[in-house]
Design a protein around this motif. Sequence first.
Motif, PDB file in Angstrom:
ATOM      1  N   VAL A 206       0.854  -1.196   0.000  1.00 36.13           N
ATOM      2  CA  VAL A 206       0.000   0.000   0.000  1.00 36.13           C
ATOM      3  C   VAL A 206       0.886   1.242   0.000  1.00 36.13           C
ATOM      4  O   VAL A 206       1.744   1.386   0.877  1.00 36.13           O
ATOM      5  N   PRO A 207       0.682   2.158  -0.974  1.00 40.43           N
ATOM      6  CA  PRO A 207       1.443   3.408  -0.948  1.00 40.43           C
ATOM      7  C   PRO A 207       1.252   4.128   0.388  1.00 40.43           C
ATOM      8  O   PRO A 207       0.154   4.120   0.962  1.00 40.43           O
ATOM      9  N   PHE A 208       2.316   4.740   0.856  1.00 37.83           N
ATOM     10  CA  PHE A 208       2.307   5.375   2.179  1.00 37.83           C
ATOM     11  C   PHE A 208       1.147   6.352   2.344  1.00 37.83           C
ATOM     12  O   PHE A 208       0.510   6.390   3.387  1.00 37.83           O
ATOM     13  N   ASP A 209       0.848   7.121   1.300  1.00 40.31           N
ATOM     14  CA  ASP A 209      -0.218   8.122   1.425  1.00 40.31           C
ATOM     15  C   ASP A 209      -1.620   7.498   1.495  1.00 40.31           C
ATOM     16  O   ASP A 209      -2.584   8.175   1.849  1.00 40.31           O
ATOM     17  N   LEU A 210      -1.762   6.202   1.189  1.00 39.05           N
ATOM     18  CA  LEU A 210      -3.052   5.517   1.291  1.00 39.05           C
ATOM     19  C   LEU A 210      -3.138   4.608   2.518  1.00 39.05           C
ATOM     20  O   LEU A 210      -4.200   4.046   2.796  1.00 39.05           O
ATOM     21  N   ALA A 211      -2.031   4.455   3.241  1.00 38.03           N
ATOM     22  CA  ALA A 211      -1.992   3.514   4.365  1.00 38.03           C
ATOM     23  C   ALA A 211      -3.029   3.847   5.430  1.00 38.03           C
ATOM     24  O   ALA A 211      -3.556   2.953   6.088  1.00 38.03           O
ATOM     25  N   GLY A 212      -3.372   5.102   5.591  1.00 38.19           N
ATOM     26  CA  GLY A 212      -4.381   5.484   6.576  1.00 38.19           C
ATOM     27  C   GLY A 212      -5.766   4.966   6.231  1.00 38.19           C
ATOM     28  O   GLY A 212      -6.645   4.916   7.097  1.00 38.19           O
ATOM     29  N   ASP A 213      -5.994   4.567   4.977  1.00 40.77           N
ATOM     30  CA  ASP A 213      -7.292   4.043   4.558  1.00 40.77           C
ATOM     31  C   ASP A 213      -7.445   2.544   4.824  1.00 40.77           C
ATOM     32  O   ASP A 213      -8.543   2.001   4.691  1.00 40.77           O
ATOM     33  N   VAL A 214      -6.354   1.859   5.183  1.00 44.33           N
ATOM     34  CA  VAL A 214      -6.401   0.416   5.418  1.00 44.33           C
ATOM     35  C   VAL A 214      -6.798   0.169   6.873  1.00 44.33           C
ATOM     36  O   VAL A 214      -6.203   0.721   7.788  1.00 44.33           O
ATOM     37  N   ARG A 215      -7.798  -0.661   7.067  1.00 46.04           N
ATOM     38  CA  ARG A 215      -8.288  -0.975   8.407  1.00 46.04           C
ATOM     39  C   ARG A 215      -8.015  -2.451   8.715  1.00 46.04           C
ATOM     40  O   ARG A 215      -8.333  -3.326   7.896  1.00 46.04           O
ATOM     41  N   LEU A 216      -7.438  -2.706   9.883  1.00 48.01           N
ATOM     42  CA  LEU A 216      -7.192  -4.078  10.301  1.00 48.01           C
ATOM     43  C   LEU A 216      -8.518  -4.817  10.468  1.00 48.01           C
ATOM     44  O   LEU A 216      -9.503  -4.239  10.929  1.00 48.01           O
ATOM     45  N   HIS A 217      -8.532  -6.072  10.087  1.00 41.39           N
ATOM     46  CA  HIS A 217      -9.686  -6.977  10.147  1.00 41.39           C
ATOM     47  C   HIS A 217     -10.785  -6.616   9.149  1.00 41.39           C
ATOM     48  O   HIS A 217     -11.857  -7.201   9.188  1.00 41.39           O
ATOM     49  N   ALA A 218     -10.520  -5.661   8.273  1.00 42.55           N
ATOM     50  CA  ALA A 218     -11.510  -5.276   7.257  1.00 42.55           C
ATOM     51  C   ALA A 218     -11.429  -6.234   6.075  1.00 42.55           C
ATOM     52  O   ALA A 218     -10.357  -6.738   5.735  1.00 42.55           O
ATOM     53  N   PRO A 219     -12.554  -6.494   5.426  1.00 40.99           N
ATOM     54  CA  PRO A 219     -12.522  -7.333   4.222  1.00 40.99           C
ATOM     55  C   PRO A 219     -11.928  -6.567   3.045  1.00 40.99           C
ATOM     56  O   PRO A 219     -12.062  -5.347   2.949  1.00 40.99           O
ATOM     57  N   VAL A 220     -11.240  -7.294   2.172  1.00 43.59           N
ATOM     58  CA  VAL A 220     -10.707  -6.720   0.939  1.00 43.59           C
ATOM     59  C   VAL A 220     -11.048  -7.664  -0.210  1.00 43.59           C
ATOM     60  O   VAL A 220     -11.217  -8.862  -0.016  1.00 43.59           O
ATOM     61  N   THR A 221     -11.141  -7.118  -1.391  1.00 42.28           N
ATOM     62  CA  THR A 221     -11.414  -7.901  -2.582  1.00 42.28           C
ATOM     63  C   THR A 221     -10.121  -8.040  -3.361  1.00 42.28           C
ATOM     64  O   THR A 221      -9.425  -7.052  -3.605  1.00 42.28           O
ATOM     65  N   LEU A 222      -9.799  -9.280  -3.739  1.00 36.94           N
ATOM     66  CA  LEU A 222      -8.581  -9.552  -4.503  1.00 36.94           C
ATOM     67  C   LEU A 222      -8.973 -10.058  -5.884  1.00 36.94           C
ATOM     68  O   LEU A 222      -9.775 -10.985  -6.005  1.00 36.94           O
ATOM     69  N   GLN A 223      -8.408  -9.429  -6.916  1.00 30.71           N
ATOM     70  CA  GLN A 223      -8.629  -9.913  -8.277  1.00 30.71           C
ATOM     71  C   GLN A 223      -7.379 -10.654  -8.711  1.00 30.71           C
ATOM     72  O   GLN A 223      -6.289 -10.094  -8.753  1.00 30.71           O
ATOM     73  N   LEU A 224      -7.565 -11.941  -9.014  1.00 24.17           N
ATOM     74  CA  LEU A 224      -6.440 -12.795  -9.402  1.00 24.17           C
ATOM     75  C   LEU A 224      -6.108 -12.605 -10.884  1.00 24.17           C
ATOM     76  O   LEU A 224      -6.935 -12.087 -11.641  1.00 24.17           O
ATOM     77  N   PRO A 225      -4.922 -13.027 -11.322  1.00 21.82           N
ATOM     78  CA  PRO A 225      -4.539 -12.868 -12.729  1.00 21.82           C
ATOM     79  C   PRO A 225      -5.511 -13.515 -13.718  1.00 21.82           C
ATOM     80  O   PRO A 225      -5.622 -13.073 -14.852  1.00 21.82           O
ATOM     81  N   ASP A 226      -6.230 -14.566 -13.276  1.00 26.50           N
ATOM     82  CA  ASP A 226      -7.190 -15.210 -14.177  1.00 26.50           C
ATOM     83  C   ASP A 226      -8.571 -14.545 -14.113  1.00 26.50           C
ATOM     84  O   ASP A 226      -9.553 -15.107 -14.556  1.00 26.50           O
ATOM     85  N   SER A 227      -8.645 -13.350 -13.509  1.00 28.77           N
ATOM     86  CA  SER A 227      -9.855 -12.522 -13.372  1.00 28.77           C
ATOM     87  C   SER A 227     -10.823 -13.011 -12.297  1.00 28.77           C
ATOM     88  O   SER A 227     -11.864 -12.393 -12.102  1.00 28.77           O
ATOM     89  N   ARG A 228     -10.505 -14.105 -11.600  1.00 26.58           N
ATOM     90  CA  ARG A 228     -11.353 -14.504 -10.470  1.00 26.58           C
ATOM     91  C   ARG A 228     -11.250 -13.455  -9.379  1.00 26.58           C
ATOM     92  O   ARG A 228     -10.196 -12.841  -9.185  1.00 26.58           O
ATOM     93  N   VAL A 229     -12.336 -13.275  -8.656  1.00 26.39           N
ATOM     94  CA  VAL A 229     -12.365 -12.326  -7.551  1.00 26.39           C
ATOM     95  C   VAL A 229     -12.632 -13.117  -6.275  1.00 26.39           C
ATOM     96  O   VAL A 229     -13.579 -13.900  -6.201  1.00 26.39           O
ATOM     97  N   ILE A 230     -11.756 -12.934  -5.276  1.00 32.75           N
ATOM     98  CA  ILE A 230     -11.921 -13.601  -3.988  1.00 32.75           C
ATOM     99  C   ILE A 230     -11.897 -12.548  -2.885  1.00 32.75           C
ATOM    100  O   ILE A 230     -11.457 -11.420  -3.102  1.00 32.75           O
ATOM    101  N   THR A 231     -12.363 -12.938  -1.715  1.00 34.56           N
ATOM    102  CA  THR A 231     -12.379 -12.031  -0.578  1.00 34.56           C
ATOM    103  C   THR A 231     -11.357 -12.485   0.447  1.00 34.56           C
ATOM    104  O   THR A 231     -11.194 -13.680   0.688  1.00 34.56           O
ATOM    105  N   GLY A 232     -10.690 -11.521   1.038  1.00 36.68           N
ATOM    106  CA  GLY A 232      -9.738 -11.798   2.105  1.00 36.68           C
ATOM    107  C   GLY A 232      -9.982 -10.830   3.246  1.00 36.68           C
ATOM    108  O   GLY A 232     -10.914 -10.022   3.201  1.00 36.68           O
ATOM    109  N   ARG A 233      -9.147 -10.924   4.262  1.00 35.03           N
ATOM    110  CA  ARG A 233      -9.276 -10.053   5.421  1.00 35.03           C
ATOM    111  C   ARG A 233      -7.891  -9.549   5.803  1.00 35.03           C
ATOM    112  O   ARG A 233      -6.934 -10.324   5.859  1.00 35.03           O
ATOM    113  N   VAL A 234      -7.763  -8.250   6.073  1.00 39.26           N
ATOM    114  CA  VAL A 234      -6.497  -7.659   6.496  1.00 39.26           C
ATOM    115  C   VAL A 234      -6.228  -8.133   7.921  1.00 39.26           C
ATOM    116  O   VAL A 234      -7.025  -7.871   8.823  1.00 39.26           O
ATOM    117  N   ILE A 235      -5.132  -8.851   8.118  1.00 42.30           N
ATOM    118  CA  ILE A 235      -4.809  -9.424   9.426  1.00 42.30           C
ATOM    119  C   ILE A 235      -3.851  -8.543  10.214  1.00 42.30           C
ATOM    120  O   ILE A 235      -4.024  -8.332  11.402  1.00 42.30           O
TER     121      ILE A 235
END
Length: 186
Positions: free
Chosen positions: A130-159
Amino acid sequence: GGSDVVKTPATAVTVGVASLQEDQWVNATSTFLNRSVVASTITGYVTRSSLYPGQYVSAGQVLFTLQTREASILADQLPDSLKFNGKIKIKAPLTGFIAQLSHQQGDYVHEGEQLCVIASASSFAFIMQVPFDLAGDVRLHAPVTLQLPDSRVITGRVISQMPSMDSVSQTEAYLIRVDPSLRLPQ
């Protein structure tokens, strides 16, 4: 000259209030956080191994059988009463996948030499940069969406936030966990 009336068409709409959401796209890399190097405990020959990269192994499973060089030379020359096969079994220290295979049956290895690397199946995660200027927008334990190279979309959680920053790219690293049953590659 007349008094022509100009008519402008109009449509009545209902005005609503909603919150806006802004998405930020950043890079993430998949990795196994826990990897274990399996090393030879003797100098000798690999007499048995049927491993292949990506193979699932269980803790305690025999991965390699090694035989000392001396035992392989003397095996046929000693009388039965003095037979010593000099064979050592190397077992998996943890459950996971063969991430790297350095030696196979028939290879000569030295004591301490890497035979293979096992990646712990339960330690799979993504490292999000995460670029330093956007780090304040990241919340611990928040869900995030990951787009894989094959275009699949999965959900993860910031640990967690990693305790270092890349000074060249000016990014901070965050650890993201996903459903381990997905069996994604590193």
